[in-house]
Design a protein around this motif. Structure first.
Motif, PDB file in Angstrom:
ATOM      1  N   PHE A 104       0.839  -1.216   0.000  1.00  0.00           N
ATOM      2  CA  PHE A 104       0.000   0.000   0.000  1.00  0.00           C
ATOM      3  C   PHE A 104       0.865   1.253   0.000  1.00  0.00           C
ATOM      4  CE2 PHE A 104      -2.738  -3.161   2.237  1.00  0.00           C
ATOM      5  CZ  PHE A 104      -3.599  -3.341   1.189  1.00  0.00           C
ATOM      6  N   GLY A 105       1.978   1.154   0.726  1.00  0.00           N
ATOM      7  CA  GLY A 105       2.919   2.278   0.735  1.00  0.00           C
ATOM      8  C   GLY A 105       3.429   2.545  -0.670  1.00  0.00           C
ATOM      9  N   ALA A 106       3.695   1.450  -1.402  1.00  0.00           N
ATOM     10  CA  ALA A 106       4.189   1.604  -2.778  1.00  0.00           C
ATOM     11  C   ALA A 106       3.126   2.242  -3.661  1.00  0.00           C
ATOM     12  CB  ALA A 106       4.601   0.240  -3.329  1.00  0.00           C
ATOM     13  N   ALA A 107       1.890   1.731  -3.554  1.00  0.00           N
ATOM     14  CA  ALA A 107       0.807   2.246  -4.408  1.00  0.00           C
ATOM     15  C   ALA A 107       0.553   3.726  -4.140  1.00  0.00           C
ATOM     16  CB  ALA A 107      -0.464   1.440  -4.156  1.00  0.00           C
ATOM     17  N   ALA A 108       0.672   4.103  -2.872  1.00  0.00           N
ATOM     18  CA  ALA A 108       0.327   5.483  -2.498  1.00  0.00           C
ATOM     19  C   ALA A 108       1.392   6.496  -2.918  1.00  0.00           C
ATOM     20  CB  ALA A 108       0.063   5.570  -0.995  1.00  0.00           C
ATOM     21  N   GLN A 109       2.373   6.050  -3.681  1.00  0.00           N
ATOM     22  CA  GLN A 109       3.332   7.017  -4.233  1.00  0.00           C
ATOM     23  C   GLN A 109       2.923   7.412  -5.657  1.00  0.00           C
ATOM     24  OE1 GLN A 109       5.397   8.034  -1.865  1.00  0.00           O
ATOM     25  NE2 GLN A 109       4.463   6.391  -0.656  1.00  0.00           N
ATOM     26  N   PHE A 110       1.799   6.876  -6.117  1.00  0.00           N
ATOM     27  CA  PHE A 110       1.344   7.164  -7.480  1.00  0.00           C
ATOM     28  C   PHE A 110       1.156   8.676  -7.696  1.00  0.00           C
ATOM     29  CE2 PHE A 110      -2.338   7.846 -10.349  1.00  0.00           C
ATOM     30  CZ  PHE A 110      -1.739   7.433 -11.536  1.00  0.00           C
ATOM     31  N   ILE A 120      -9.543  -6.886   3.303  1.00  0.00           N
ATOM     32  CA  ILE A 120      -8.813  -5.759   3.901  1.00  0.00           C
ATOM     33  C   ILE A 120      -9.737  -4.545   3.878  1.00  0.00           C
ATOM     34  CG2 ILE A 120      -6.857  -4.175   3.543  1.00  0.00           C
ATOM     35  CD1 ILE A 120      -5.585  -6.578   1.925  1.00  0.00           C
ATOM     36  N   ASN A 121      -9.742  -3.786   4.956  1.00  0.00           N
ATOM     37  CA  ASN A 121     -10.517  -2.546   4.928  1.00  0.00           C
ATOM     38  C   ASN A 121      -9.776  -1.561   4.016  1.00  0.00           C
ATOM     39  OD1 ASN A 121     -11.597   0.042   5.536  1.00  0.00           O
ATOM     40  ND2 ASN A 121     -12.473  -0.806   7.406  1.00  0.00           N
ATOM     41  N   PRO A 122     -10.364  -1.190   2.873  1.00  0.00           N
ATOM     42  CA  PRO A 122      -9.599  -0.398   1.890  1.00  0.00           C
ATOM     43  C   PRO A 122      -9.141   0.963   2.405  1.00  0.00           C
ATOM     44  CG  PRO A 122     -11.888  -0.677   1.190  1.00  0.00           C
ATOM     45  CD  PRO A 122     -11.717  -1.503   2.411  1.00  0.00           C
ATOM     46  N   MET A 123      -9.758   1.410   3.500  1.00  0.00           N
ATOM     47  CA  MET A 123      -9.344   2.706   4.039  1.00  0.00           C
ATOM     48  C   MET A 123      -7.877   2.710   4.449  1.00  0.00           C
ATOM     49  SD  MET A 123     -12.458   4.363   6.165  1.00  0.00           S
ATOM     50  CE  MET A 123     -12.587   3.182   7.459  1.00  0.00           C
ATOM     51  N   ILE A 124      -7.364   1.540   4.881  1.00  0.00           N
ATOM     52  CA  ILE A 124      -5.971   1.526   5.360  1.00  0.00           C
ATOM     53  C   ILE A 124      -4.989   1.840   4.224  1.00  0.00           C
ATOM     54  CG2 ILE A 124      -6.432  -0.058   7.290  1.00  0.00           C
ATOM     55  CD1 ILE A 124      -4.751  -2.150   5.678  1.00  0.00           C
ATOM     56  N   GLY A 125      -5.419   1.593   2.979  1.00  0.00           N
ATOM     57  CA  GLY A 125      -4.550   1.911   1.830  1.00  0.00           C
ATOM     58  C   GLY A 125      -4.192   3.387   1.785  1.00  0.00           C
ATOM     59  N   ALA A 126      -5.117   4.221   2.269  1.00  0.00           N
ATOM     60  CA  ALA A 126      -4.888   5.670   2.233  1.00  0.00           C
ATOM     61  C   ALA A 126      -3.732   6.082   3.148  1.00  0.00           C
ATOM     62  CB  ALA A 126      -6.154   6.405   2.648  1.00  0.00           C
ATOM     63  N   ALA A 127      -3.453   5.252   4.165  1.00  0.00           N
ATOM     64  CA  ALA A 127      -2.372   5.589   5.096  1.00  0.00           C
ATOM     65  C   ALA A 127      -0.996   5.386   4.466  1.00  0.00           C
ATOM     66  CB  ALA A 127      -2.493   4.770   6.377  1.00  0.00           C
ATOM     67  N   LEU A 143      -6.044   0.944  13.876  1.00  0.00           N
ATOM     68  CA  LEU A 143      -4.798   1.682  14.128  1.00  0.00           C
ATOM     69  C   LEU A 143      -3.537   0.866  13.815  1.00  0.00           C
ATOM     70  CD1 LEU A 143      -3.763   4.449  15.006  1.00  0.00           C
ATOM     71  CD2 LEU A 143      -3.525   3.566  17.301  1.00  0.00           C
ATOM     72  N   MET A 144      -3.497  -0.361  14.299  1.00  0.00           N
ATOM     73  CA  MET A 144      -2.314  -1.212  14.116  1.00  0.00           C
ATOM     74  C   MET A 144      -1.988  -1.362  12.617  1.00  0.00           C
ATOM     75  SD  MET A 144      -0.190  -3.034  15.910  1.00  0.00           S
ATOM     76  CE  MET A 144       0.917  -4.420  15.830  1.00  0.00           C
ATOM     77  N   HIS A 145      -3.049  -1.619  11.833  1.00  0.00           N
ATOM     78  CA  HIS A 145      -2.853  -1.828  10.396  1.00  0.00           C
ATOM     79  C   HIS A 145      -2.475  -0.522   9.700  1.00  0.00           C
ATOM     80  CE1 HIS A 145      -4.574  -5.790  10.998  1.00  0.00           C
ATOM     81  NE2 HIS A 145      -5.544  -5.207  11.692  1.00  0.00           N
ATOM     82  N   SER A 146      -3.181   0.539  10.076  1.00  0.00           N
ATOM     83  CA  SER A 146      -2.911   1.811   9.391  1.00  0.00           C
ATOM     84  C   SER A 146      -1.518   2.347   9.744  1.00  0.00           C
ATOM     85  CB  SER A 146      -3.985   2.850   9.702  1.00  0.00           C
ATOM     86  OG  SER A 146      -4.082   3.070  11.082  1.00  0.00           O
ATOM     87  N   ILE A 147      -1.046   2.093  10.960  1.00  0.00           N
ATOM     88  CA  ILE A 147       0.317   2.508  11.322  1.00  0.00           C
ATOM     89  C   ILE A 147       1.328   1.718  10.483  1.00  0.00           C
ATOM     90  CG2 ILE A 147       2.079   2.284  13.152  1.00  0.00           C
ATOM     91  CD1 ILE A 147       0.571   4.672  13.849  1.00  0.00           C
ATOM     92  N   GLY A 148       1.066   0.425  10.324  1.00  0.00           N
ATOM     93  CA  GLY A 148       1.946  -0.421   9.500  1.00  0.00           C
ATOM     94  C   GLY A 148       2.039   0.112   8.082  1.00  0.00           C
ATOM     95  N   VAL A 149       0.886   0.477   7.512  1.00  0.00           N
ATOM     96  CA  VAL A 149       0.861   1.020   6.146  1.00  0.00           C
ATOM     97  C   VAL A 149       1.565   2.378   6.126  1.00  0.00           C
ATOM     98  CG1 VAL A 149      -0.634   1.824   4.286  1.00  0.00           C
ATOM     99  CG2 VAL A 149      -1.257  -0.218   5.558  1.00  0.00           C
ATOM    100  N   ASN A 150       1.332   3.161   7.163  1.00  0.00           N
ATOM    101  CA  ASN A 150       1.895   4.505   7.226  1.00  0.00           C
ATOM    102  C   ASN A 150       3.439   4.484   7.255  1.00  0.00           C
ATOM    103  OD1 ASN A 150       0.884   7.416   9.237  1.00  0.00           O
ATOM    104  ND2 ASN A 150       1.539   7.259   7.144  1.00  0.00           N
ATOM    105  N   VAL A 151       4.013   3.591   8.065  1.00  0.00           N
ATOM    106  CA  VAL A 151       5.483   3.531   8.104  1.00  0.00           C
ATOM    107  C   VAL A 151       6.042   2.946   6.800  1.00  0.00           C
ATOM    108  CG1 VAL A 151       5.742   3.487  10.609  1.00  0.00           C
ATOM    109  CG2 VAL A 151       5.551   1.341   9.396  1.00  0.00           C
ATOM    110  N   SER A 152       5.238   2.081   6.171  1.00  0.00           N
ATOM    111  CA  SER A 152       5.703   1.563   4.871  1.00  0.00           C
ATOM    112  C   SER A 152       5.696   2.699   3.845  1.00  0.00           C
ATOM    113  CB  SER A 152       4.836   0.391   4.412  1.00  0.00           C
ATOM    114  OG  SER A 152       3.606   0.853   3.925  1.00  0.00           O
TER     115      SER A 152
END
Lengths: 58, 367
Positions: free
Chosen positions: B102-108, B308-315, B341-350
């Motif tokens: 998700f971190g990779a995708a969110a660099q689009f 997966i809750n797609p909202m976490i992708g935004a993080a 929170l746990m999942h979104s933090i994981g995505v956020n640091v990625s």
């Protein structure tokens, strides 16, 4: 400031390569993390054994 | 008397406009608590540098030259990265490594905005520097725009830090637009997963530095300093250094960084159509980062049994930790028992790692 289609067309391949690059590197890191997670016990054992071996020689 | 008035006669409307902009930045920092550590020094610096015949100009120029320019290796943002690395706990990411996608995708948004900036006539180095606003990471934006020798670093920094602070306002409508109520209600496991060993936590920063260094050598400094900070944190024998890096070092650099950026906020350089365009394009970058992260989660849900809750992708947007908090809060609004929170933090640091990879790739592809 005016529209420049040529610049835009030049940027498109960079976008493609950039996104592809990010995913390749990310997938490589993901795989390594899975490997690290599954190998950490083994890595620990090797490190401990090496340490013991080295301190024994001394 | 003439000598006293001479300086006042040198005042022009553009300078006054910059004082107002500086005042707005200070207001946003103090009253709205928007990235105060950077917006406040930047706002004050904007006033300082736009006084007629400003005596501060020389010292700020020297700070800029030593601390930010490529000539001295972009010292300040890189040293700041040690502090940021020491602050980040990668455990949520190491527990569930696939979150990194998700971190990779969110660099689009970075690359999309780069294309848009090119369409608006920015040269490739400037377009890429404008795009990097989407990294949602100040030090990366400074380093990339400096290495690409962009003349718009002032506008880029104002846009980057302002939008990072505006993440709680920008992201929710985009997330809602891209997801259905049913998708936002998806619950995810919160068992914490398999515990991560200390060895993994120590090896992770080293391995990531080597992998990224091999693929994108221009990003080695960025990722290296970030991961060095993280290694200090995780090694367990340098707690005092880790604490210093997180607090004293990061604070010290931040004080100088904001006021130094003001060197590129002179009225004649800043008050241009390009600045307005850059600020508009910065918003585009954040919107498309969010969009791409959410969309990847939706695509993964098509193929995955465990939804997966797609909202976490935004993080996946790097703005840490605001973005993770936004997603967590939105999850709770939809369902008070849904803790993301746990999942979104994981995505956020990625997203933090992915933004550095994106910066390095941009440098390799554009330089």
């Amino acid at each position: 400031m005016s529209f420049n289609v040529e610049y835009f067309m030049n940027a498109l391949p960079i976008m493609g390569k950039g996104m592809l690059g990010i995913f390749i590197v990310t997938i490589a890191i993901v795989l390594v993390v899975y490997l690290l997670n599954s190998m950490s016990d083994i890595v620990n054992a090797i490190a401990n054994a090496t340490y013991k071996l080295l301190t024994k020689k001394k | 008397m003439d000598a006293l008035l001479q300086n006042i006669y040198a005042l022009d409307l553009k300078m006054v406009a910059m004082w107002i902009i500086g005042g707005v930045l200070i207001y946003l920092a103090i009253k709205k608590d928007m990235e105060p550590t950077l917006l406040l020094p930047m706002g004050f610096g904007a006033i300082l540098i736009n006084l007629p015949n400003s005596g501060a100009q020389e010292v700020i120029d020297v700070l800029f030259r030593i601390g930010i320019t490529h000539e001295f290796g972009e010292l300040m943002p890189l040293i700041l990265f040690i502090g940021i690395g020491a602050m980040i706990d990668f455990t949520p990411l190491l527990t569930n490594p696939k979150l990194m996608l998700f971190g990779a995708a969110a660099q689009f948004g970075i690359f999309f905005t780069m294309c848009m900036a090119s369409l608006f006539g920015f040269e490739m180095n400037d377009a890429a520097s404008v795009g990097i606003i989407g990294a949602a990471d100040g030090p990366t934006a400074i380093v990339v725009s400096q290495m690409l020798n962009s003349k718009y670093v002032g506008a880029i920094m104002v846009a980057a830090y302002s939008y990072m602070a505006l993440v709680p306002i920008i992201q929710p409508p985009i997330i809602k637009l891209c997801t259905t109520k049913k998708e936002r209600l998806i619950r995810m496991d919160n068992d914490g997963g398999k515990p991560v060993s200390k060895t993994t936590k120590i090896l992770f920063p080293i391995v990531v530095t080597v992998i990224i260094g091999l693929v994108a050598p221009d990003a080695v400094a960025l990722v290296g300093f970030l991961m060095f900070g993280n290694l200090i944190r995780e090694c367990g024998v340098l707690n005092s250094l880790s604490e210093t890096a997180q607090k004293v070092l990061a604070n010290l650099i931040t004080i100088f960084l904001g006021i130094t950026i003001a060197a590129r906020m002179r009225a004649d350089e800043f008050l241009t159509v390009e600045t307005l365009l850059i600020i508009g394009l910065g918003l585009v970058a954040f919107v498309f980062d969010t969009f791409a992260g959410v969309m990847l989660a939706k695509v993964m849900n098509i193929f995955s049994k465990k939804k997966i809750n797609p909202m976490i992708g935004a993080a996946g947007i790097s703005a840490f930790p605001m973005s993770a908090r936004v997603v967590h809060k939105m999850g709770l609004q939809e369902d008070p028992q849904n803790f993301l929170l746990m999942h979104s933090i994981g995505v956020n640091v990625s997203g933090q790692i992915a933004s550095v990879i994106a910066g390095g790739l941009i440098l390799s592809l554009v330089k």
